[in-house]
Design a protein around this motif. Sequence first.
Motif, PDB file in Angstrom:
ATOM      1  N   ILE A  88     -10.714  12.011  -7.831  1.00  9.55           N
ATOM      2  CA  ILE A  88      -9.858  11.147  -7.033  1.00  9.55           C
ATOM      3  C   ILE A  88      -8.493  11.060  -7.695  1.00  9.55           C
ATOM      4  N   ALA A  89      -7.464  11.449  -6.972  1.00  7.85           N
ATOM      5  CA  ALA A  89      -6.105  11.441  -7.514  1.00  7.85           C
ATOM      6  C   ALA A  89      -5.645  10.013  -7.798  1.00  7.85           C
ATOM      7  N   ALA A  90      -4.915   9.859  -8.890  1.00  2.55           N
ATOM      8  CA  ALA A  90      -4.453   8.534  -9.300  1.00  2.55           C
ATOM      9  C   ALA A  90      -3.514   7.906  -8.280  1.00  2.55           C
ATOM     10  N   ASP A  91      -2.760   8.736  -7.552  1.00  6.93           N
ATOM     11  CA  ASP A  91      -1.759   8.181  -6.633  1.00  6.93           C
ATOM     12  C   ASP A  91      -2.355   7.713  -5.302  1.00  6.93           C
ATOM     13  N   ARG A  92      -3.683   7.752  -5.193  1.00  5.86           N
ATOM     14  CA  ARG A  92      -4.315   7.235  -3.987  1.00  5.86           C
ATOM     15  C   ARG A  92      -4.618   5.742  -4.082  1.00  5.86           C
ATOM     16  N   LEU A  93      -4.506   5.190  -5.294  1.00  2.00           N
ATOM     17  CA  LEU A  93      -4.944   3.824  -5.516  1.00  2.00           C
ATOM     18  C   LEU A  93      -3.923   3.063  -6.359  1.00  2.00           C
ATOM     19  N   ILE A  94      -4.077   1.748  -6.418  1.00  2.00           N
ATOM     20  CA  ILE A  94      -3.163   0.911  -7.186  1.00  2.00           C
ATOM     21  C   ILE A  94      -3.839   0.375  -8.441  1.00  2.00           C
ATOM     22  N   GLN A  95      -4.919  -0.359  -8.274  1.00  2.00           N
ATOM     23  CA  GLN A  95      -5.638  -0.966  -9.402  1.00  2.00           C
ATOM     24  C   GLN A  95      -7.136  -0.933  -9.088  1.00  2.00           C
ATOM     25  N   PRO A  96      -7.715   0.262  -9.110  1.00  2.00           N
ATOM     26  CA  PRO A  96      -9.084   0.440  -8.612  1.00  2.00           C
ATOM     27  C   PRO A  96     -10.168  -0.125  -9.524  1.00  2.00           C
ATOM     28  N   LYS A  97     -11.231  -0.532  -8.876  1.00  2.00           N
ATOM     29  CA  LYS A  97     -12.489  -0.880  -9.524  1.00  2.00           C
ATOM     30  C   LYS A  97     -13.595  -0.166  -8.753  1.00  2.00           C
ATOM     31  N   TYR A 109     -30.541   6.728   8.143  1.00  2.00           N
ATOM     32  CA  TYR A 109     -30.920   6.975   6.756  1.00  2.00           C
ATOM     33  C   TYR A 109     -30.069   6.137   5.810  1.00  2.00           C
ATOM     34  N   ALA A 110     -30.521   6.096   4.558  1.00  2.00           N
ATOM     35  CA  ALA A 110     -29.810   5.387   3.501  1.00  2.00           C
ATOM     36  C   ALA A 110     -29.439   6.364   2.394  1.00  2.00           C
ATOM     37  N   VAL A 111     -28.335   6.085   1.708  1.00  2.00           N
ATOM     38  CA  VAL A 111     -27.890   6.887   0.561  1.00  2.00           C
ATOM     39  C   VAL A 111     -27.306   5.955  -0.485  1.00  2.00           C
ATOM     40  N   PRO A 112     -27.307   6.375  -1.761  1.00  2.00           N
ATOM     41  CA  PRO A 112     -26.570   5.600  -2.757  1.00  2.00           C
ATOM     42  C   PRO A 112     -25.077   5.786  -2.531  1.00  2.00           C
ATOM     43  N   ALA A 113     -24.302   4.804  -2.893  1.00  2.00           N
ATOM     44  CA  ALA A 113     -22.853   4.874  -2.660  1.00  2.00           C
ATOM     45  C   ALA A 113     -22.106   4.212  -3.802  1.00  2.00           C
ATOM     46  N   LEU A 114     -20.902   4.694  -4.021  1.00  2.00           N
ATOM     47  CA  LEU A 114     -19.944   4.033  -4.903  1.00  2.00           C
ATOM     48  C   LEU A 114     -18.742   3.641  -4.054  1.00  2.00           C
ATOM     49  N   GLU A 115     -18.457   2.360  -4.034  1.00  2.00           N
ATOM     50  CA  GLU A 115     -17.252   1.913  -3.351  1.00  2.00           C
ATOM     51  C   GLU A 115     -16.147   1.751  -4.391  1.00  2.00           C
ATOM     52  N   VAL A 116     -15.017   2.383  -4.124  1.00  2.00           N
ATOM     53  CA  VAL A 116     -13.848   2.221  -4.975  1.00  2.00           C
ATOM     54  C   VAL A 116     -12.988   1.148  -4.322  1.00  2.00           C
ATOM     55  N   VAL A 117     -13.115  -0.064  -4.820  1.00  2.00           N
ATOM     56  CA  VAL A 117     -12.336  -1.152  -4.245  1.00  2.00           C
ATOM     57  C   VAL A 117     -10.945  -1.152  -4.866  1.00  2.00           C
ATOM     58  N   ASP A 118      -9.996  -1.686  -4.122  1.00  2.00           N
ATOM     59  CA  ASP A 118      -8.611  -1.713  -4.578  1.00  2.00           C
ATOM     60  C   ASP A 118      -7.959  -2.937  -3.956  1.00  2.00           C
ATOM     61  N   SER A 119      -6.978  -3.479  -4.631  1.00  2.00           N
ATOM     62  CA  SER A 119      -6.286  -4.646  -4.093  1.00  2.00           C
ATOM     63  C   SER A 119      -4.797  -4.384  -4.059  1.00  2.00           C
ATOM     64  N   LYS A 167       0.825  -1.201   0.000  1.00  2.00           N
ATOM     65  CA  LYS A 167       0.000   0.000   0.000  1.00  2.00           C
ATOM     66  C   LYS A 167       0.864   1.257   0.000  1.00  2.00           C
ATOM     67  N   ALA A 168       1.900   1.266   0.828  1.00  2.00           N
ATOM     68  CA  ALA A 168       2.744   2.455   0.949  1.00  2.00           C
ATOM     69  C   ALA A 168       3.503   2.748  -0.335  1.00  2.00           C
ATOM     70  N   SER A 169       3.951   1.716  -1.009  1.00  2.00           N
ATOM     71  CA  SER A 169       4.754   1.890  -2.219  1.00  2.00           C
ATOM     72  C   SER A 169       3.915   1.930  -3.488  1.00  2.00           C
ATOM     73  N   ARG A 170       2.641   1.548  -3.363  1.00  2.00           N
ATOM     74  CA  ARG A 170       1.744   1.393  -4.517  1.00  2.00           C
ATOM     75  C   ARG A 170       2.284   0.365  -5.500  1.00  2.00           C
ATOM     76  N   GLN A 171       3.014  -0.599  -4.983  1.00  2.00           N
ATOM     77  CA  GLN A 171       3.508  -1.718  -5.769  1.00  2.00           C
ATOM     78  C   GLN A 171       2.850  -2.994  -5.242  1.00  2.00           C
ATOM     79  N   PRO A 172       1.908  -3.569  -5.986  1.00  2.00           N
ATOM     80  CA  PRO A 172       1.187  -4.729  -5.462  1.00  2.00           C
ATOM     81  C   PRO A 172       2.104  -5.924  -5.229  1.00  2.00           C
ATOM     82  N   CYS A 173       1.706  -6.742  -4.285  1.00  2.00           N
ATOM     83  CA  CYS A 173       2.493  -7.914  -3.926  1.00  2.00           C
ATOM     84  C   CYS A 173       1.872  -9.175  -4.537  1.00  2.00           C
TER      85      CYS A 173
END
Length: 272
Positions: free
Chosen positions: A105-114, A143-153, A28-34
């Motif tokens: 959302i900045a690209a450097d916050r994630l590695i391989q987002p969906k 209450y309820a709201v619609p949401a988008l989850e940005v998952v990442d691995s 996560k810190a290096s943004r290099q997946p293992c």
Amino acid sequence: MTEANTPAADADAAIAIAAVAEQLRQAKASRQPCDPIAALLPAGDLRAAYQVQEIGTRRALTEGRALVGRKIGLTSVAVQKQLGVDQPDYGMLFDDMAVPDGWEIAADRLIQPKVEAEVAFVLGRDLGAEGLTLAEVIAAVDYAVPALEVVDSRVAGWKIGILDTIADNASSGLYVLGNTPRRLEGLELRLAGMVMECGGDVVSTGVGAACLGHPLNAVWWLARTMARAGRPLKAGDTVLSGALGPMVSVKPGACYDAYVAGLGSVRACFAA
């Protein structure tokens, strides 16, 4: 005493758990997946995977990040069967994972987002009992709201199994909540349709029933599970109840709009 529960085996498992937690931290810190990490843990041991996740949670809290909710994964029975499990999984939501509706959302916050569309619930009271009923859960929802989850691995190529995703905080990344809160009264979430679009093209569709039959069923499972785990849900917590349809790989520079019947819309945009 069997080999599986000897002191030596327990010590080996503890070393492996710590090593996996550190490997995921570095990824996560290096943004290099293992590489996939399931083989480093005792085979099929969900408890060990959650212990890895707990190490990450404690580290985050020590660093000053605030725990503001939970996410539920694997709410599709079909996906559960594919992974050989009979229950969902969960991960932690921290304050710095929340992104305002429509913000880039900045690209450097994630590695391989969906990205995947969900129904999110915000609680108005604590849910601390292991024997909670669904009625108590419904009464606790503010209450309820619609949401988008940005998952990442943090695992390369999304080559994950159940142990990989649990250890990796249920493949959590970021999340976006819609700005139109709705009370539960009058909502038919089981039959609520979802459409996700990107640039005017439909990229994912789904319905509330895809989430354990009803999104509130997922919240009920989570509330009881978190009470048993010693991290009960609290008033003010946000719960991402699970995907309503297939997740979609993120394209740099694209915006994704999700519409959930009865709840309105929510948007996530990604920097080029």
